[in-house]
Design a protein around this motif. Structure first.
Motif, PDB file in Angstrom:
ATOM      1  N   VAL A   1     -13.162   8.150  -2.683  1.00 45.53           N
ATOM      2  CA  VAL A   1     -14.335   8.878  -2.184  1.00 45.53           C
ATOM      3  C   VAL A   1     -15.179   9.361  -3.357  1.00 45.53           C
ATOM      4  N   ALA A   2     -14.539   9.845  -4.406  1.00 45.09           N
ATOM      5  CA  ALA A   2     -15.278  10.317  -5.586  1.00 45.09           C
ATOM      6  C   ALA A   2     -16.087   9.179  -6.209  1.00 45.09           C
ATOM      7  N   GLU A   3     -15.517   7.990  -6.267  1.00 45.23           N
ATOM      8  CA  GLU A   3     -16.243   6.844  -6.822  1.00 45.23           C
ATOM      9  C   GLU A   3     -17.463   6.501  -5.980  1.00 45.23           C
ATOM     10  N   ARG A   4     -17.340   6.592  -4.669  1.00 45.17           N
ATOM     11  CA  ARG A   4     -18.474   6.311  -3.783  1.00 45.17           C
ATOM     12  C   ARG A   4     -19.562   7.370  -3.963  1.00 45.17           C
ATOM     13  N   LEU A   5     -19.168   8.626  -4.083  1.00 39.78           N
ATOM     14  CA  LEU A   5     -20.143   9.711  -4.211  1.00 39.78           C
ATOM     15  C   LEU A   5     -20.791   9.747  -5.594  1.00 39.78           C
ATOM     16  N   ALA A   6     -20.116   9.223  -6.599  1.00 39.37           N
ATOM     17  CA  ALA A   6     -20.673   9.212  -7.953  1.00 39.37           C
ATOM     18  C   ALA A   6     -21.905   8.321  -8.066  1.00 39.37           C
ATOM     19  N   VAL A   7     -22.076   7.410  -7.135  1.00 35.74           N
ATOM     20  CA  VAL A   7     -23.251   6.532  -7.132  1.00 35.74           C
ATOM     21  C   VAL A   7     -24.134   6.786  -5.912  1.00 35.74           C
ATOM     22  N   ASP A   8     -24.021   7.953  -5.329  1.00 37.36           N
ATOM     23  CA  ASP A   8     -24.814   8.297  -4.149  1.00 37.36           C
ATOM     24  C   ASP A   8     -26.301   8.273  -4.478  1.00 37.36           C
ATOM     25  N   LYS A   9     -27.119   7.958  -3.496  1.00 34.74           N
ATOM     26  CA  LYS A   9     -28.571   7.870  -3.713  1.00 34.74           C
ATOM     27  C   LYS A   9     -29.211   9.234  -3.931  1.00 34.74           C
ATOM     28  N   GLU A  10     -28.596  10.305  -3.452  1.00 33.39           N
ATOM     29  CA  GLU A  10     -29.158  11.652  -3.590  1.00 33.39           C
ATOM     30  C   GLU A  10     -28.619  12.328  -4.853  1.00 33.39           C
ATOM     31  N   PRO A  11     -29.497  12.772  -5.731  1.00 34.77           N
ATOM     32  CA  PRO A  11     -29.044  13.453  -6.950  1.00 34.77           C
ATOM     33  C   PRO A  11     -28.232  14.720  -6.665  1.00 34.77           C
ATOM     34  N   VAL A  12     -28.548  15.415  -5.589  1.00 33.14           N
ATOM     35  CA  VAL A  12     -27.827  16.654  -5.293  1.00 33.14           C
ATOM     36  C   VAL A  12     -26.354  16.376  -4.998  1.00 33.14           C
ATOM     37  N   VAL A  13     -26.049  15.235  -4.413  1.00 34.83           N
ATOM     38  CA  VAL A  13     -24.655  14.873  -4.138  1.00 34.83           C
ATOM     39  C   VAL A  13     -23.926  14.591  -5.448  1.00 34.83           C
ATOM     40  N   ARG A  14     -24.567  13.828  -6.321  1.00 35.46           N
ATOM     41  CA  ARG A  14     -23.943  13.523  -7.620  1.00 35.46           C
ATOM     42  C   ARG A  14     -23.771  14.797  -8.453  1.00 35.46           C
ATOM     43  N   LYS A  15     -24.746  15.679  -8.395  1.00 36.68           N
ATOM     44  CA  LYS A  15     -24.670  16.937  -9.143  1.00 36.68           C
ATOM     45  C   LYS A  15     -23.554  17.824  -8.599  1.00 36.68           C
ATOM     46  N   THR A  16     -23.405  17.855  -7.295  1.00 36.65           N
ATOM     47  CA  THR A  16     -22.316  18.630  -6.688  1.00 36.65           C
ATOM     48  C   THR A  16     -20.970  18.086  -7.132  1.00 36.65           C
ATOM     49  N   LEU A  17     -20.822  16.777  -7.129  1.00 33.44           N
ATOM     50  CA  LEU A  17     -19.568  16.161  -7.566  1.00 33.44           C
ATOM     51  C   LEU A  17     -19.293  16.495  -9.031  1.00 33.44           C
ATOM     52  N   ALA A  18     -20.308  16.381  -9.884  1.00 37.44           N
ATOM     53  CA  ALA A  18     -20.130  16.685 -11.304  1.00 37.44           C
ATOM     54  C   ALA A  18     -19.741  18.149 -11.503  1.00 37.44           C
ATOM     55  N   ARG A  19     -20.371  19.039 -10.763  1.00 37.00           N
ATOM     56  CA  ARG A  19     -20.059  20.469 -10.876  1.00 37.00           C
ATOM     57  C   ARG A  19     -18.617  20.743 -10.452  1.00 37.00           C
ATOM     58  N   GLU A  20     -18.182  20.079  -9.415  1.00 38.31           N
ATOM     59  CA  GLU A  20     -16.819  20.292  -8.924  1.00 38.31           C
ATOM     60  C   GLU A  20     -15.766  19.696  -9.856  1.00 38.31           C
ATOM     61  N   MET A  21     -16.148  18.679 -10.615  1.00 35.79           N
ATOM     62  CA  MET A  21     -15.198  18.059 -11.538  1.00 35.79           C
ATOM     63  C   MET A  21     -15.059  18.840 -12.837  1.00 35.79           C
ATOM     64  N   ARG A  22     -15.938  19.784 -13.063  1.00 34.42           N
ATOM     65  CA  ARG A  22     -15.919  20.557 -14.311  1.00 34.42           C
ATOM     66  C   ARG A  22     -14.571  21.266 -14.469  1.00 34.42           C
ATOM     67  N   GLY A  23     -13.958  21.053 -15.599  1.00 35.92           N
ATOM     68  CA  GLY A  23     -12.709  21.729 -15.918  1.00 35.92           C
ATOM     69  C   GLY A  23     -11.483  21.166 -15.229  1.00 35.92           C
ATOM     70  N   ARG A  24     -11.611  20.048 -14.555  1.00 38.58           N
ATOM     71  CA  ARG A  24     -10.477  19.441 -13.863  1.00 38.58           C
ATOM     72  C   ARG A  24     -10.237  18.045 -14.407  1.00 38.58           C
ATOM     73  N   GLU A  25      -9.005  17.666 -14.481  1.00 46.28           N
ATOM     74  CA  GLU A  25      -8.666  16.306 -14.910  1.00 46.28           C
ATOM     75  C   GLU A  25      -8.895  15.377 -13.723  1.00 46.28           C
ATOM     76  N   GLN A  26      -9.812  14.456 -13.856  1.00 49.66           N
ATOM     77  CA  GLN A  26     -10.188  13.600 -12.738  1.00 49.66           C
ATOM     78  C   GLN A  26     -10.164  12.139 -13.156  1.00 49.66           C
ATOM     79  N   ASN A  27     -10.533  11.317 -12.235  1.00 50.03           N
ATOM     80  CA  ASN A  27     -10.618   9.877 -12.427  1.00 50.03           C
ATOM     81  C   ASN A  27     -11.602   9.551 -13.553  1.00 50.03           C
ATOM     82  N   ARG A  28     -11.154   8.847 -14.570  1.00 50.85           N
ATOM     83  CA  ARG A  28     -12.005   8.515 -15.716  1.00 50.85           C
ATOM     84  C   ARG A  28     -13.160   7.595 -15.317  1.00 50.85           C
TER      85      ARG A  28
END
Length: 141
Positions: A91-118
């Motif tokens: 799901v994270a991979e699908r959202l990382a290429v979402d057409k809406e910048p706000v979705v990608r920004k939300t994902l990036a903000r949530e990944m801050r400080g967490r070990e995630q999928n490279r």
């Protein structure tokens, strides 16, 4: 909230129910109502998304793929928040290429400080939006 008689108050009521739901049964009832409302209401998706975010991870985990594919960006943002809590890489991979910048920004903000999928981090680091790239760069430092 003011109600002028023309708008649907069910999404706001569901948000209140999510805040009050404590047991798994109550949270499952909120989840099931949210699923029905997503397909029937024309507005209020922000309240629906916030209600789903409030629920425990194991209650909404099965909905992540559906939310990530939703038409409404508010629901995709909710999926971004929830997938970072559950570490759902697909799901994270699908959202990382979402057409809406706000979705990608939300994902990036949530990944801050967490070990995630490279792979997700690499996609977000190459995003066309500076704000998304900046949030992900902070993860690496």
């Amino acid at each position: 909230m003011r109600w002028n008689g023309a708008s649907d108050s069910r999404p706001s009521a569901l948000l209140l129910a999510a805040r009050l739901a404590k047991t798994d049964a109550e949270q499952e009832a909120v989840r099931d109502l949210a699923i029905r409302l997503v397909t029937t209401v024309a507005a209020g998706h922000r309240d629906l998304a916030q209600a789903l975010i409030l629920l425990d991870e194991h209650i909404v985990e099965s909905l992540l793929g559906v939310l990530a594919a939703a038409e409404q960006k508010e629901l995709r943002c909710a999926a971004a928040i929830m997938c970072s809590r559950t570490s759902d890489d697909a799901v994270a991979e699908r959202l990382a290429v979402d057409k809406e910048p706000v979705v990608r920004k939300t994902l990036a903000r949530e990944m801050r400080g967490r070990e995630q999928n490279r792979a997700v981090l690499a996609v977000l680091r190459g995003d066309s939006r500076w704000s998304v790239r900046q949030l992900v760069q902070e993860v690496g430092t």
